[in-house]
Design an enzyme around this catalytic site. Sequence first.
Site, mmCIF file in Angstrom:
data_model
loop_
_atom_site.group_PDB
_atom_site.id
_atom_site.type_symbol
_atom_site.label_atom_id
_atom_site.label_comp_id
_atom_site.label_asym_id
_atom_site.label_seq_id
_atom_site.Cartn_x
_atom_site.Cartn_y
_atom_site.Cartn_z
ATOM 1 N N TYR A 58 0.828 -1.217 0.000
ATOM 2 C CA TYR A 58 0.000 0.000 0.000
ATOM 3 C C TYR A 58 0.863 1.269 0.000
ATOM 4 O O TYR A 58 1.856 1.364 0.734
ATOM 5 C CB TYR A 58 -0.955 0.016 1.205
ATOM 6 C CG TYR A 58 -2.091 -0.983 1.100
ATOM 7 C CD1 TYR A 58 -2.350 -1.686 -0.087
ATOM 8 C CD2 TYR A 58 -2.931 -1.242 2.176
ATOM 9 C CE1 TYR A 58 -3.384 -2.601 -0.185
ATOM 10 C CE2 TYR A 58 -3.972 -2.163 2.079
ATOM 11 C CZ TYR A 58 -4.188 -2.835 0.895
ATOM 12 O OH TYR A 58 -5.219 -3.741 0.807
ATOM 13 N N SER A 212 -13.367 -2.933 -0.350
ATOM 14 C CA SER A 212 -14.138 -1.995 -1.194
ATOM 15 C C SER A 212 -15.643 -2.107 -0.951
ATOM 16 O O SER A 212 -16.421 -2.293 -1.900
ATOM 17 C CB SER A 212 -13.819 -2.204 -2.675
ATOM 18 O OG SER A 212 -12.515 -1.774 -2.963
ATOM 19 N N PRO A 213 -16.082 -1.957 0.308
ATOM 20 C CA PRO A 213 -17.519 -2.126 0.592
ATOM 21 C C PRO A 213 -18.405 -1.114 -0.126
ATOM 22 O O PRO A 213 -19.587 -1.386 -0.338
ATOM 23 C CB PRO A 213 -17.602 -1.944 2.119
ATOM 24 C CG PRO A 213 -16.375 -1.171 2.473
ATOM 25 C CD PRO A 213 -15.317 -1.613 1.515
ATOM 26 N N GLY A 216 -15.493 1.123 -4.069
ATOM 27 C CA GLY A 216 -14.496 2.168 -4.366
ATOM 28 C C GLY A 216 -15.153 3.541 -4.471
ATOM 29 O O GLY A 216 -14.638 4.437 -5.146
ATOM 30 N N GLY A 217 -16.294 3.720 -3.807
ATOM 31 C CA GLY A 217 -16.988 5.022 -3.817
ATOM 32 C C GLY A 217 -18.096 5.106 -4.858
ATOM 33 O O GLY A 217 -18.857 6.086 -4.889
ATOM 34 N N PHE A 220 -21.661 6.138 -4.157
ATOM 35 C CA PHE A 220 -21.974 7.556 -3.952
ATOM 36 C C PHE A 220 -21.871 8.372 -5.247
ATOM 37 O O PHE A 220 -22.186 9.553 -5.257
ATOM 38 C CB PHE A 220 -21.045 8.146 -2.873
ATOM 39 C CG PHE A 220 -21.077 7.339 -1.618
ATOM 40 C CD1 PHE A 220 -22.167 7.418 -0.760
ATOM 41 C CD2 PHE A 220 -20.051 6.456 -1.311
ATOM 42 C CE1 PHE A 220 -22.219 6.640 0.394
ATOM 43 C CE2 PHE A 220 -20.092 5.677 -0.157
ATOM 44 C CZ PHE A 220 -21.182 5.772 0.688
#
Length: 301
Positions: A58, A212-213, A216-217, A220
């Site tokens: 990461y 990635s619940p 990954g955004g 929204f």
Amino acid sequence: MKVPQIEFTKNEFSISRLVYGIWRMHEDGAGSSPERILEKIEVCLSLGIDTFDHADIYGGFENEELFGKAISKLPSLKSKIKIITKCGIQIPGSKFTTKHYNTSKEHIRYSVERSLRKLHVDKLDVVLIHRPDPLMDPYELAEIFEVLTREGKVSHFGVSNFTTSQFQMLQSVYKKPLFTNQVEFHPFHTEPLFDGTFDQALEHKSHPMIWSPTGGGRIFSPKSERELNTASKLKEIAKVYGCGVDQVLYSWFLNHPAGLVPILGTNDPKRIQSAAECFSYPLTRVEWFSILEAARGKEVA
Ligand SMILES: NC(=O)c1ccc[n+]([C@@H]2O[C@H](COP(=O)([O-])OP(=O)(O)OC[C@H]3O[C@@H](n4cnc5c(N)ncnc54)[C@H](OP(=O)(O)O)[C@@H]3O)[C@@H](O)[C@H]2O)c1
């Protein structure tokens, strides 16, 4: 309400039911100074989120070190947090040109010792093999898991992104229970519900960690018709409960009997706080299926 712990009974170890993920830490618009990292850790701890999900790679192999430097400024934190990290992915650089996986015992030892150094801790609570390696030798892996446990460097080993047969193969030769299979799961990627991944977790009592619940955004900022329908279904349910779309989404994971553990990816402390409130909004079975139906674009048979 504080985020509860979830017990991994076979491992006799618990982690927080929401975990905080470090993948995007270096992308934080507010920077990744020790002060900013400590701010997010302290927000998490105040909410009951005590478990942090790392990987050696990461932030271009830098996020573990940034996190380690931050907690070194406040060493009392070390006994309050639980560290999960991953290894096995090799990125092209000066030493080689081809991206590959390495699950040899030499590489696992090298990675674990490097993570211990970078994170400034004496022991890693959980280490996961990041991706299934086609050249993986389960006997060699089980052996190094046992040696590193005996040396007191790692408490528990598990896997990530494994198929059910890969998980079974490794578990069949490793004497201790594998801790988890950390997998991608969200309304736009529901395969683990149907490909046996969650069935196997139930059988092994190894709660799946969910990466990635929020897709990954994408939850929204929906684009496709299916994404737009899912977002409006979540909004509709959120309106009923008078809560946020994020809280309905995180609550959706909690319905599954395997005990899914979502890993939060937001860098925004307010969004971490908001996610932690999902436990106040348990969903009905019908609401759960209505989200699944919107996400898959079809009703169940
Ligand atoms: N094992 C694996 O192979 C693997 C792979 C990927 C990830 N992971 C782990 O899973 C963790 C989470 O994955 P992820 O980062 O992809 O999680 P995610 O929550 O699906 O995605 C995070 C992205 O969504 C945005 N977001 C999150 N909550 C939001 C909200 N309430 N409103 C608007 N935008 C929101 C974030 O932006 P803001 O920061 O601006 O809120 C960020 O850009 C990682 O940190 C890592 O630990 C593991």
